[in-house]
Design a protein around this motif. Structure first.
Motif, mmCIF file in Angstrom:
data_model
loop_
_atom_site.group_PDB
_atom_site.id
_atom_site.type_symbol
_atom_site.label_atom_id
_atom_site.label_comp_id
_atom_site.label_asym_id
_atom_site.label_seq_id
_atom_site.Cartn_x
_atom_site.Cartn_y
_atom_site.Cartn_z
ATOM 1 N N ARG A 97 0.658 -0.956 -0.048
ATOM 2 C CA ARG A 97 -0.009 0.078 0.019
ATOM 3 C C ARG A 97 0.706 1.280 -0.101
ATOM 4 N NH1 ARG A 97 -5.297 1.116 1.857
ATOM 5 N NH2 ARG A 97 -5.330 -1.136 2.662
ATOM 6 N N ASP A 98 1.676 1.327 0.638
ATOM 7 C CA ASP A 98 2.762 2.498 0.945
ATOM 8 C C ASP A 98 3.542 2.459 -0.419
ATOM 9 O OD1 ASP A 98 3.551 1.962 4.406
ATOM 10 O OD2 ASP A 98 1.842 3.021 3.493
ATOM 11 N N MET A 99 4.057 1.588 -0.806
ATOM 12 C CA MET A 99 4.789 1.747 -2.099
ATOM 13 C C MET A 99 3.926 2.349 -3.290
ATOM 14 S SD MET A 99 8.062 1.032 -1.923
ATOM 15 C CE MET A 99 8.907 0.162 -3.084
ATOM 16 N N ALA A 100 2.776 1.761 -3.426
ATOM 17 C CA ALA A 100 1.872 2.104 -4.453
ATOM 18 C C ALA A 100 1.487 3.721 -4.363
ATOM 19 C CB ALA A 100 0.469 1.495 -4.367
ATOM 20 N N ALA A 101 1.472 4.291 -2.883
ATOM 21 C CA ALA A 101 1.097 5.540 -2.645
ATOM 22 C C ALA A 101 2.187 6.554 -2.956
ATOM 23 C CB ALA A 101 0.697 6.033 -1.387
ATOM 24 N N GLN A 102 3.554 5.698 -2.718
ATOM 25 C CA GLN A 102 4.794 6.584 -2.893
ATOM 26 C C GLN A 102 4.913 6.692 -4.597
ATOM 27 O OE1 GLN A 102 8.166 4.668 -1.014
ATOM 28 N NE2 GLN A 102 9.673 5.814 -2.396
ATOM 29 N N HIS A 103 4.662 5.732 -5.389
ATOM 30 C CA HIS A 103 4.994 5.692 -6.849
ATOM 31 C C HIS A 103 3.728 6.241 -7.338
ATOM 32 C CE1 HIS A 103 9.047 4.301 -6.210
ATOM 33 N NE2 HIS A 103 8.567 3.394 -5.393
ATOM 34 N N ASP A 104 2.624 6.523 -6.851
ATOM 35 C CA ASP A 104 1.382 6.782 -7.547
ATOM 36 C C ASP A 104 1.004 5.801 -8.573
ATOM 37 O OD1 ASP A 104 -0.782 8.491 -8.133
ATOM 38 O OD2 ASP A 104 0.389 9.693 -9.682
ATOM 39 N N CYS A 105 0.995 4.765 -8.058
ATOM 40 C CA CYS A 105 0.497 3.571 -8.956
ATOM 41 C C CYS A 105 -0.676 2.526 -8.192
ATOM 42 C CB CYS A 105 1.472 2.763 -9.670
ATOM 43 S SG CYS A 105 2.724 1.939 -8.632
ATOM 44 N N ALA A 106 -1.032 1.689 -9.023
ATOM 45 C CA ALA A 106 -2.121 0.729 -8.221
ATOM 46 C C ALA A 106 -1.093 -0.350 -7.599
ATOM 47 C CB ALA A 106 -2.876 -0.168 -9.490
ATOM 48 N N LYS A 107 -1.954 -0.862 -6.621
ATOM 49 C CA LYS A 107 -1.365 -1.778 -5.782
ATOM 50 C C LYS A 107 -0.921 -3.154 -6.569
ATOM 51 C CE LYS A 107 -4.809 -1.740 -2.707
ATOM 52 N NZ LYS A 107 -5.682 -2.162 -1.390
ATOM 53 N N ASN A 108 -1.800 -3.322 -7.662
ATOM 54 C CA ASN A 108 -1.155 -4.554 -8.493
ATOM 55 C C ASN A 108 -0.046 -4.398 -9.210
ATOM 56 O OD1 ASN A 108 -3.676 -6.050 -7.813
ATOM 57 N ND2 ASN A 108 -4.800 -5.395 -9.521
ATOM 58 N N THR A 109 0.112 -3.329 -9.628
ATOM 59 C CA THR A 109 1.572 -2.990 -10.172
ATOM 60 C C THR A 109 2.895 -3.371 -9.253
ATOM 61 O OG1 THR A 109 0.742 -1.229 -11.564
ATOM 62 C CG2 THR A 109 2.862 -1.518 -11.353
ATOM 63 N N ILE A 110 2.529 -2.730 -7.891
ATOM 64 C CA ILE A 110 3.508 -3.074 -6.938
ATOM 65 C C ILE A 110 3.606 -4.588 -6.856
ATOM 66 C CG2 ILE A 110 4.291 -2.683 -4.459
ATOM 67 C CD1 ILE A 110 4.689 -0.127 -6.391
ATOM 68 N N VAL A 111 2.594 -5.479 -6.723
ATOM 69 C CA VAL A 111 2.656 -6.664 -6.613
ATOM 70 C C VAL A 111 3.470 -7.409 -7.661
ATOM 71 C CG1 VAL A 111 1.270 -8.848 -6.608
ATOM 72 C CG2 VAL A 111 0.697 -6.924 -5.282
ATOM 73 N N ASN A 112 3.169 -6.894 -8.881
ATOM 74 C CA ASN A 112 4.054 -7.430 -9.940
ATOM 75 C C ASN A 112 5.520 -6.955 -9.854
ATOM 76 O OD1 ASN A 112 1.894 -8.497 -11.401
ATOM 77 N ND2 ASN A 112 1.135 -6.732 -12.238
ATOM 78 N N VAL A 113 5.933 -5.976 -9.487
ATOM 79 C CA VAL A 113 7.164 -5.790 -9.226
ATOM 80 C C VAL A 113 7.841 -6.425 -8.132
ATOM 81 C CG1 VAL A 113 8.431 -3.691 -8.285
ATOM 82 C CG2 VAL A 113 6.889 -3.094 -10.157
ATOM 83 N N PHE A 114 7.312 -6.675 -6.935
ATOM 84 C CA PHE A 114 7.787 -7.270 -6.077
ATOM 85 C C PHE A 114 7.942 -8.741 -6.535
ATOM 86 C CE2 PHE A 114 6.539 -4.949 -2.061
ATOM 87 C CZ PHE A 114 7.250 -3.839 -2.369
ATOM 88 N N ASP A 115 6.985 -9.276 -7.307
ATOM 89 C CA ASP A 115 7.045 -10.765 -7.609
ATOM 90 C C ASP A 115 8.243 -10.985 -8.693
ATOM 91 O OD1 ASP A 115 3.353 -11.592 -8.239
ATOM 92 O OD2 ASP A 115 4.837 -11.696 -6.272
ATOM 93 N N GLU A 116 8.533 -9.916 -9.532
ATOM 94 C CA GLU A 116 9.575 -9.689 -10.597
ATOM 95 C C GLU A 116 11.072 -9.812 -9.803
ATOM 96 O OE1 GLU A 116 7.552 -7.825 -14.477
ATOM 97 O OE2 GLU A 116 9.758 -7.472 -14.298
ATOM 98 N N LEU A 117 11.059 -8.907 -8.695
ATOM 99 C CA LEU A 117 12.219 -8.904 -8.079
ATOM 100 C C LEU A 117 12.466 -10.068 -7.055
ATOM 101 C CD1 LEU A 117 11.902 -5.118 -6.656
ATOM 102 C CD2 LEU A 117 13.631 -6.102 -8.388
ATOM 103 N N THR A 118 11.345 -10.673 -6.654
ATOM 104 C CA THR A 118 11.629 -12.270 -6.141
ATOM 105 C C THR A 118 12.257 -13.100 -7.170
ATOM 106 O OG1 THR A 118 9.714 -11.500 -4.586
ATOM 107 C CG2 THR A 118 10.309 -13.944 -4.967
ATOM 108 N N ALA A 119 11.490 -13.198 -8.426
ATOM 109 C CA ALA A 119 12.119 -14.107 -9.171
ATOM 110 C C ALA A 119 13.540 -13.914 -9.637
ATOM 111 C CB ALA A 119 11.039 -14.028 -10.527
#
Length: 472
Positions: A38-60
């Protein structure tokens, strides 16, 4: 992972690079917990789903570690990752790279390496307005595979079109394909066996090189000169013992050099083919951009030992994927069988659409406008490149490309890297060589896109930096 729209995929990639860079720079220390989704989405002004995908890619990638109920943590020793190929040419500038670049549609980049005319040149061929006419040609037939040769009425149209080029061909000599590239593939499958010699223009069409390499052919380049292939080099190769080779060439609007084969050379090439029993494969993908009476080898030969390949990807739409092969009748039947075995059939819906377009009197006016636009764009591009200090390989009246070099750059890859940093994608000359590691000073420029002021600005900036550098 949920599917994102294209714009979101681009944002995801940027955030992956940004957060990884922050980790490398110590903003997030190894073992530390990242802010919540939630905080990252607010920080980067984007949807929470986008941050989920970002975290998933960084995890991979092994950069982050998810901990159930606690969030995402930076790994103790996160690996180094490179920027993706949207922003760098550090990866090999090869055939696949150029294909990927041409398939992108990011408006933020000026794609001078594209092989197609600007979209606005084709806007008056509105595919949507032809749909009802296509349906009226027989909707029941649209549920079947159709003839192995392709849609008969379209082949009749093409026979008439070829006659305007002075090439006499019956419908039984024409095989419809999914564009010129499938046509090349079918010809290669019929003629080429692993280890056999095949002759090609060099520099030349990178997709052809890729197909021949897949077939296991031994590819021999025939140097391309401003007036066509080097006929002395061609004869030396044709004299070699063994099976007479195929010779793939583009007589008109050669890709990438923009050169046209002179009538004298066209006669000489055909004489050599007759003398040494060779077969010529003539790719005329830009036929609609050239005068119908321009010199073609197939016109001189009348398809005795010439295989003529055409396409409408450049003049109508690449989405239709309609091309054709014209050759002597027995060979056409064999090629239609190969097409049937490998691809079952070509798309009759697309073929019917093209037939309706060709039946419309508007098409002849459309191609006349294309030739006028191309002539004007070629003239403007020639003057622009010369004003910037570029050297032209040849000076065609009308060609989708110009082949040029700048004396400040011994290797066109360096120029391409400088332009890429300014969001301009160029096609450096090494892509069009059999040895892609070769240092080549030449580049291919799309004349329809050179009018964009971003190119002049970027080149002025690059050349200015060179002239003021200490080494200069």
């Amino acid at each position: 992972m949920a599917t994102e729209p294209r714009s979101q995929r681009t944002l995801t990639g940027k955030l992956v690079q940004l957060i990884h860079r922050q980790i490398e720079e110590g903003v997030y220390a190894p073992g530390s917990r990242l802010p919540s989704i939630r905080d990252m989405a607010a920080q980067h002004d984007c949807a929470k789903n986008t941050i989920v995908n970002v975290f998933d890619e960084l995890t991979a990638l092994g950069v982050l570690e998810p901990r159930r109920g606690s969030g995402f943590f930076v790994c103790a020793a996160p690996p180094q990752i490179k920027d993706d190929d949207e922003g760098t040419l550090s990866r090999a500038m090869d055939v696949v790279w150029l294909m990927r670049e041409q398939l992108k549609s990011d408006p933020g980049h000026l794609r001078l390496g594209d092989g197609f005319p600007p979209l606005e040149w084709l806007n008056d061929v509105r595919l949507d307005k032809f749909h009802q006419k296509v349906v009226r040609t027989g909707i029941g037939a649209l549920f079947g595979y159709g003839s192995r040769f392709g849609y008969q009425p379209l082949r009749q149209h093409l026979a008439h079109k070829l006659a305007q080029h002075g090439i006499e061909a019956a419908t039984g000599q024409i095989v419809l394909t999914h564009g010129a590239n499938q046509a090349l593939d079918i010809v290669i499958r019929n003629f080429v066996r692993p280890g056999e010699r095949v002759l090609v223009d060099e520099p030349g069409y990178y997709m052809l090189y890729g197909k021949l390499k897949l077939s296991g052919a031994r590819i021999v380049g025939i140097p391309r000169l401003p007036d066509g292939p080097d006929v002395e080099a061609l004869e030396r190769e044709l004299r070699q013992p063994g099976k007479p080779p195929l010779f793939f060439t583009q007589s008109l609007a050669h890709n990438p050099t923009a050169s046209d084969t002179s009538p004298h050379k066209a006669h000489k090439i055909l004489q050599l083919a007759d003398r040494y029993n060779a077969v010529i494969v003539e790719n005329d993908a830009f036929a609609d951009f050239k005068p119908a009476t321009a010199a073609r080898i197939a016109t001189l030969d009348q398809l005795r030992r010439t295989i003529y390949i055409g396409s409408f990807s450049k003049s109508v739409s690449a989405a239709l994927r309609v091309g054709f092969i014209a050759c002597h009748r027995d060979l056409a039947s064999d090629l239609a069988d190969i097409k049937m075995l490998v691809h079952v059939s070509s798309s009759e819906y697309c073929e019917r659409t093209l037939d309706v377009i060709l039946s419309d009197g508007h098409f002849s006016r459309h191609t006349a406008r294309l030739r006028d636009r191309l002539t004007q764009a070629t003239d403007h591009a020639r003057h622009l490149l010369e004003q910037l200090g570029g050297e032209l390989f040849c000076t065609p009246q009308q060609s989708m490309y110009l082949w040029a070099r700048f004396p400040q750059f011994d290797d066109a890859k360096e120029l391409a890297q400088g332009l890429m940093a300014r969001n301009i994608v160029l096609a450096p000359g090494s892509i069009f060589r059999l040895d892609t590691e070769e240092t080549v000073p030449w580049s291919r420029f799309n004349v329809g896109l050179l009018a964009d002021p971003r190119f002049r600005h970027a080149m002025s900036e690059l050349l200015g930096k060179i002239s003021t550098s200490p080494a200069a």
